[in-house]
Scaffold this motif. Sequence first.
Motif, PDB file in Angstrom:
ATOM      1  N   ARG A   1      -1.303   7.687 -11.887  1.00 35.53           N
ATOM      2  CA  ARG A   1      -2.501   7.550 -12.222  1.00 35.53           C
ATOM      3  C   ARG A   1      -3.234   8.223 -12.363  1.00 35.53           C
ATOM      4  NH1 ARG A   1      -7.145   4.752  -9.263  1.00 35.53           N
ATOM      5  NH2 ARG A   1      -4.900   4.239  -7.645  1.00 35.53           N
ATOM      6  N   PRO A   2      -2.950   9.931 -12.668  1.00 37.42           N
ATOM      7  CA  PRO A   2      -2.702  10.696 -13.821  1.00 37.42           C
ATOM      8  C   PRO A   2      -2.945  10.582 -15.582  1.00 37.42           C
ATOM      9  CG  PRO A   2      -2.203  11.144 -11.664  1.00 37.42           C
ATOM     10  CD  PRO A   2      -1.679  10.184 -11.888  1.00 37.42           C
ATOM     11  N   THR A   3      -1.865   9.962 -15.740  1.00 42.38           N
ATOM     12  CA  THR A   3      -1.399   9.536 -16.976  1.00 42.38           C
ATOM     13  C   THR A   3      -2.277   8.254 -17.013  1.00 42.38           C
ATOM     14  OG1 THR A   3       1.038  10.259 -16.340  1.00 42.38           O
ATOM     15  CG2 THR A   3       0.460   9.084 -18.370  1.00 42.38           C
TER      16      THR A   3
ATOM     17  N   ASN B   1       4.916   5.240 -23.453  1.00 43.22           N
ATOM     18  CA  ASN B   1       5.631   5.679 -23.955  1.00 43.22           C
ATOM     19  C   ASN B   1       5.832   6.280 -22.281  1.00 43.22           C
ATOM     20  OD1 ASN B   1       5.671   5.210 -26.864  1.00 43.22           O
ATOM     21  ND2 ASN B   1       4.908   7.440 -27.151  1.00 43.22           N
ATOM     22  N   PHE B   2       4.981   6.787 -21.885  1.00 48.63           N
ATOM     23  CA  PHE B   2       5.621   7.701 -20.535  1.00 48.63           C
ATOM     24  C   PHE B   2       5.669   6.486 -18.962  1.00 48.63           C
ATOM     25  CE2 PHE B   2       4.493   8.556 -16.390  1.00 48.63           C
ATOM     26  CZ  PHE B   2       4.716   9.806 -15.756  1.00 48.63           C
ATOM     27  N   VAL B   3       4.973   5.483 -18.966  1.00 50.84           N
ATOM     28  CA  VAL B   3       5.272   4.215 -18.336  1.00 50.84           C
ATOM     29  C   VAL B   3       6.498   3.787 -18.612  1.00 50.84           C
ATOM     30  CG1 VAL B   3       4.124   2.333 -17.533  1.00 50.84           C
ATOM     31  CG2 VAL B   3       2.231   4.377 -18.024  1.00 50.84           C
ATOM     32  N   THR B   4       6.165   3.376 -19.664  1.00 54.43           N
ATOM     33  CA  THR B   4       7.047   2.389 -19.751  1.00 54.43           C
ATOM     34  C   THR B   4       8.479   3.132 -20.251  1.00 54.43           C
ATOM     35  OG1 THR B   4       6.294   1.565 -21.868  1.00 54.43           O
ATOM     36  CG2 THR B   4       8.906   1.069 -22.383  1.00 54.43           C
TER      37      THR B   4
ATOM     38  N   LEU C   1       0.738  -1.166  -0.144  1.00 54.38           N
ATOM     39  CA  LEU C   1       0.048   0.225   0.132  1.00 54.38           C
ATOM     40  C   LEU C   1       0.845   0.956   0.065  1.00 54.38           C
ATOM     41  CD1 LEU C   1      -2.807  -1.062   2.700  1.00 54.38           C
ATOM     42  CD2 LEU C   1      -2.539  -1.271  -0.014  1.00 54.38           C
ATOM     43  N   LEU C   2       1.931   1.105   0.997  1.00 53.51           N
ATOM     44  CA  LEU C   2       2.996   2.517   0.585  1.00 53.51           C
ATOM     45  C   LEU C   2       3.480   2.555  -0.447  1.00 53.51           C
ATOM     46  CD1 LEU C   2       3.856   1.869   4.839  1.00 53.51           C
ATOM     47  CD2 LEU C   2       2.144   3.494   3.440  1.00 53.51           C
ATOM     48  N   LEU C   3       4.814   2.108  -0.484  1.00 56.80           N
ATOM     49  CA  LEU C   3       4.997   1.234  -2.005  1.00 56.80           C
ATOM     50  C   LEU C   3       4.319   1.820  -3.013  1.00 56.80           C
ATOM     51  CD1 LEU C   3       7.962   1.804  -2.996  1.00 56.80           C
ATOM     52  CD2 LEU C   3       8.125   0.373  -2.988  1.00 56.80           C
ATOM     53  N   GLY C   4       3.676   0.449  -3.512  1.00 58.13           N
ATOM     54  CA  GLY C   4       3.480   0.397  -4.369  1.00 58.13           C
ATOM     55  C   GLY C   4       2.304   1.483  -4.807  1.00 58.13           C
ATOM     56  N   GLY C   5       0.937   1.381  -3.477  1.00 54.48           N
ATOM     57  CA  GLY C   5       0.141   2.566  -3.312  1.00 54.48           C
ATOM     58  C   GLY C   5       1.198   4.034  -4.013  1.00 54.48           C
ATOM     59  N   GLY C   6       2.021   4.222  -3.357  1.00 50.20           N
ATOM     60  CA  GLY C   6       2.638   5.849  -3.951  1.00 50.20           C
ATOM     61  C   GLY C   6       3.080   5.355  -5.479  1.00 50.20           C
ATOM     62  N   ILE C   7       3.617   4.910  -6.376  1.00 50.34           N
ATOM     63  CA  ILE C   7       3.999   3.901  -7.354  1.00 50.34           C
ATOM     64  C   ILE C   7       2.367   3.697  -8.640  1.00 50.34           C
ATOM     65  CG2 ILE C   7       4.328   2.701  -9.294  1.00 50.34           C
ATOM     66  CD1 ILE C   7       6.579   0.948  -7.235  1.00 50.34           C
ATOM     67  N   GLN C   8       1.217   3.709  -7.379  1.00 48.12           N
ATOM     68  CA  GLN C   8      -0.271   3.436  -8.013  1.00 48.12           C
ATOM     69  C   GLN C   8      -0.595   4.976  -8.576  1.00 48.12           C
ATOM     70  OE1 GLN C   8      -2.567   1.114  -6.339  1.00 48.12           O
ATOM     71  NE2 GLN C   8      -2.870   0.218  -8.147  1.00 48.12           N
ATOM     72  N   GLU C   9      -0.318   5.931  -7.358  1.00 46.10           N
ATOM     73  CA  GLU C   9      -0.863   7.456  -7.289  1.00 46.10           C
ATOM     74  C   GLU C   9       0.392   8.153  -8.179  1.00 46.10           C
ATOM     75  OE1 GLU C   9      -3.202   8.898  -5.792  1.00 46.10           O
ATOM     76  OE2 GLU C   9      -3.707   6.618  -4.761  1.00 46.10           O
ATOM     77  N   ARG C  10       1.383   7.770  -8.695  1.00 44.28           N
ATOM     78  CA  ARG C  10       2.416   8.362  -9.321  1.00 44.28           C
ATOM     79  C   ARG C  10       1.690   8.270 -10.911  1.00 44.28           C
ATOM     80  NH1 ARG C  10       7.148  10.172  -7.721  1.00 44.28           N
ATOM     81  NH2 ARG C  10       7.392  10.425 -10.013  1.00 44.28           N
TER      82      ARG C  10
ATOM     83  N   ILE D   1      -4.183   6.407 -15.899  1.00 45.63           N
ATOM     84  CA  ILE D   1      -6.307   5.687 -15.386  1.00 45.63           C
ATOM     85  C   ILE D   1      -7.074   6.721 -16.996  1.00 45.63           C
ATOM     86  CG2 ILE D   1      -8.357   5.984 -13.982  1.00 45.63           C
ATOM     87  CD1 ILE D   1      -6.185   3.760 -13.484  1.00 45.63           C
ATOM     88  N   PRO D   2      -7.109   7.720 -17.136  1.00 43.48           N
ATOM     89  CA  PRO D   2      -7.315   8.774 -17.611  1.00 43.48           C
ATOM     90  C   PRO D   2      -7.413   8.030 -19.391  1.00 43.48           C
ATOM     91  CG  PRO D   2      -6.947  10.000 -16.524  1.00 43.48           C
ATOM     92  CD  PRO D   2      -6.185   9.072 -16.256  1.00 43.48           C
ATOM     93  N   VAL D   3      -6.825   6.716 -19.954  1.00 43.67           N
ATOM     94  CA  VAL D   3      -6.525   6.886 -20.700  1.00 43.67           C
ATOM     95  C   VAL D   3      -7.462   5.812 -21.007  1.00 43.67           C
ATOM     96  CG1 VAL D   3      -5.282   5.382 -22.488  1.00 43.67           C
ATOM     97  CG2 VAL D   3      -3.882   7.371 -21.627  1.00 43.67           C
ATOM     98  N   LEU D   4      -7.278   4.593 -20.367  1.00 46.56           N
ATOM     99  CA  LEU D   4      -7.955   3.533 -19.835  1.00 46.56           C
ATOM    100  C   LEU D   4      -9.514   3.750 -19.585  1.00 46.56           C
ATOM    101  CD1 LEU D   4      -5.896   1.595 -17.927  1.00 46.56           C
ATOM    102  CD2 LEU D   4      -6.349   1.183 -20.057  1.00 46.56           C
ATOM    103  N   ASP D   5      -9.789   5.426 -19.531  1.00 45.09           N
ATOM    104  CA  ASP D   5     -11.117   5.493 -18.905  1.00 45.09           C
ATOM    105  C   ASP D   5     -11.917   5.803 -20.471  1.00 45.09           C
ATOM    106  OD1 ASP D   5     -11.137   4.709 -16.454  1.00 45.09           O
ATOM    107  OD2 ASP D   5     -11.022   7.079 -15.885  1.00 45.09           O
ATOM    108  N   GLU D   6     -11.098   6.620 -21.129  1.00 50.53           N
ATOM    109  CA  GLU D   6     -11.914   7.023 -22.606  1.00 50.53           C
ATOM    110  C   GLU D   6     -11.967   5.914 -23.672  1.00 50.53           C
ATOM    111  OE1 GLU D   6      -9.276  10.079 -23.949  1.00 50.53           O
ATOM    112  OE2 GLU D   6      -9.413  10.844 -22.966  1.00 50.53           O
ATOM    113  N   ILE D   7     -10.189   5.230 -23.250  1.00 56.14           N
ATOM    114  CA  ILE D   7     -10.894   3.696 -24.200  1.00 56.14           C
ATOM    115  C   ILE D   7     -12.583   2.341 -23.670  1.00 56.14           C
ATOM    116  CG2 ILE D   7     -10.369   1.249 -25.281  1.00 56.14           C
ATOM    117  CD1 ILE D   7      -7.186   2.590 -24.448  1.00 56.14           C
ATOM    118  N   LYS D   8     -12.312   2.749 -22.538  1.00 56.57           N
ATOM    119  CA  LYS D   8     -13.171   2.069 -22.173  1.00 56.57           C
ATOM    120  C   LYS D   8     -14.977   2.741 -21.966  1.00 56.57           C
ATOM    121  CE  LYS D   8     -15.852   0.246 -17.816  1.00 56.57           C
ATOM    122  NZ  LYS D   8     -15.299  -0.024 -16.053  1.00 56.57           N
ATOM    123  N   ALA D   9     -14.969   3.755 -22.652  1.00 53.00           N
ATOM    124  CA  ALA D   9     -16.108   4.670 -23.385  1.00 53.00           C
ATOM    125  C   ALA D   9     -16.000   4.320 -24.274  1.00 53.00           C
ATOM    126  CB  ALA D   9     -15.674   5.959 -22.435  1.00 53.00           C
TER     127      ALA D   9
END
Length: 868
Positions: free
Chosen positions: A250-252, A729-732, A239-248, A254-262
């Motif tokens: 997330r802004p990049t 590309n950002f994630v990679t 939760l602390l380390l993994g959650g921190g990575i997720q929060e970093r 989740i929005p893309v995945l949400d658009e594809i899902k839409a």
Amino acid sequence: MARTFVFLLLLLLLLGLCGNPVSGEPPSSIDALGDLDYELPETNYETQDSYKPGHIGILFQMVNVFLRTVQPNDFPEEIVRKVVKKMFESSINFDKPENLILSLKILNYEIGVIIYTLLGLLFVILMPLVGCFFCMCRCCNKCGGKMHQRQKENGPFQRKCFAISLLLICIIISFGIFCGFVANHPVRNRVKRTRTLANSNFKDLRTLLNQAPEQIQFILAQYNTTKDKAFSDLNGINLLLGGGIQERLRPTVIPVLDEIKAMVTVIKETKKALESMKNSLQSLREESAQLSSALTNVKSSIQNSLSDPACSVRPSSETCNSIRTSLNQLESNLDLNQLPPVDGELDSVNDVLRTDLDGLVQKGYQSFNDIPNGVQHQTKNIIADVKGMLNTIGSSVDRVTQRIPIEKTLSTFAVYINNTESYVNSNLHKWEEYDSYWWLGGLVVCCLLTLIAIYYYLGLLCGVCGYDRHATPTRRGCVSHTGGVFLMVGVGLSFLFCWILMIIVIVTFVIGTNVEKLICESYANRKIFKVLDTPYLLNENWQYYLSGIIYNKSDINLTFGQVYSDCKNNRGIYATLQLDNRFNISKQLNIAQHIESINNEFENLNVHLSINLLDAAGRTNLEDFAACGIDSINYAPYLSQTGRHPARVNLLSFAYDLEKKANHLPPGNLRQSLKREAESIKMIHRLHIIPMEQSLGTLRQSIKTLQHITHGLTGRIAKIITTLDSAQNFVTNNISSVIKDEAKKYVRTIAGHFEQYLLWVDFSIREKMVSCTPVATALDSAVNVLLCGYIIRPLNLFWFGVGEATVFLLPALIFAVKLAKYYRRMNSEDVYDDVETIPMKNMENGNNGYHKDHLYGIHNPVMTSPPK
């Protein structure tokens, strides 16, 4: 005696060192994290840290105002330093110039006390002499000893002035007596209060001695709290380390995945709309054909009915012609053949949907949500190693705290505390006996003054109440005469005892004034500590006396004032006595080394994460949907047809109009036939027109939906693909740096718990552990409460009250002697032979002339008749 006094004061101050004083604040880094809250348990002490004399304090303040008048000079620090230094010299030669100068400075400082002392000694010397001469003079019938009173014009005025003056002076004397009684009253229970105060202080000092091991155990126990918190964070690395990575990310991500899902939803809605459009078109074509057939049949049937011979006869012929003319309206109004089918677009969308794009998007979500589990799985071994290393820090802290020399230092002072307590308890009964003598002597002095004042009051009372202004001096009443006798008794007692009282006042004045100014005030403003902290004063070989005693190193800046101030501010004994000169807690704890060890354990922390937002099949699927051609459909013809009515005329209106026209025809077959056809038209409306209208509405809604969905569809999909590529590309490219940054934060969190704990341990041992407040309180109790509050200030109030009353005995006895002449019965009085020589005022007062007979000093009054 002075040397003994200085040694006693030093003993009290050294006893104060049992406590620990200094003001300190925790370092800011302790509160940097704010996750853990450490605080040593507060110790409650019985002894009050301040002394309040109560209502008698007003009288003490009044005496202090007088003392500031007598001795206005500031505390003579330089003089005291020189005097103390001379006291430690083996021999003192007063012939030396510096000793002479010192003596002159002392005289200059004590000039006020000396002047008042000399005045008191003058009073002591002169009052017995004056009393002796006054007594002998009166025995010789001088100084008012002759029992004869001369008549004066202002005699009544003088008598009243003397009485009022004596009354005012007696009131002033009474106030002094009151001060004496008030000052003497606490003496009876002074030892009892001292015993209570001493027991309270010794109990607090023992509490101070006993709290050291308890606080050490508390400090060690807090390590378990810190360790539990750190272990909890280590177990929660997902939760602390993994959650921190997720929060970093997330802004990049989740929005893309949400658009594809839409977009998946858009594709499904597109298929649904195309299917609805296709079904609606097919249904309309079938219903349109049926409508055309039904309208053709009913039209033919009406034409057959209009061939009836009745239609050739007027006026029926006109109605028939009108009906015949309107039959061309019974036709379908839709032209659906010009509308192209959407089967191709629907097939393209179905081909897109054959790829499970929704499942591909869920895989992207899953890869993002699996970050915490991946982190926890890859750090199992490192977490175990860190836990083992953290356990060793607790053992290190335990060893350090056990080596702190606080308990050893306190055990040394415990011996002095026990000896002092034994000495106090063994001598309190002696002090109680001395206090009883003190109280009895003070009571005798106050009662003696009270007796004198009572005689004066009785003299005034009897004299004023028994005085008869019409009575002659030789014929005054018994009450008035008794008043005069009381006044003279008071005068005699005043001469007899006032010089003895003044001796007591002088002795107590000199002692009380000097102790108040030199000790009590200098202790209150801390100036006495400045003198004691003078380098090389108490020991010519030691720069700082306390550090020389404690460490045998006189160059350590450890002073009486600093120790007392630190104890007063509730500082710990470690910082107060500067025990880091014996044991450096910061060096032993070595906080930096422990934190570095924690950081080293996390150097092997390597986490690798693979996050694929959407694979190639999903990307191709989006591109195929953009190329399926639904955004190129021409919706204008469809909308044009859906805006039409299924028939050229409103069949219901046409049927009602037909019935109306049929009713204008004469009864017969024609009329009945037309009515039947009208009902057929209504049936056609119900069976065909209404369903077609619903199908047209459904078609129109499907077209509107498709228009909305397909508006800018190609641009939206292109934007999604661009954003997808950018996010991937950002994630990679940045996942490694993100992991590294978050790992540093996580390591700082774990290390921060122990850094916070170790800093708190360092601060607590230095500033808070074994707070020496009871020592400062004990010193305050010894000097401020016992010496100054219980002894000196009541003593000053006593000599102030007794001295005031004694001084005012002098004017009181003068006025009493003068006033007694007007109250006592005289042996002789003035006699006048010549009536004309009698003052008019005496005649107005009822005084008659008398013959003078001065033979042998015996005067027999002879009444003479006043002139007519």
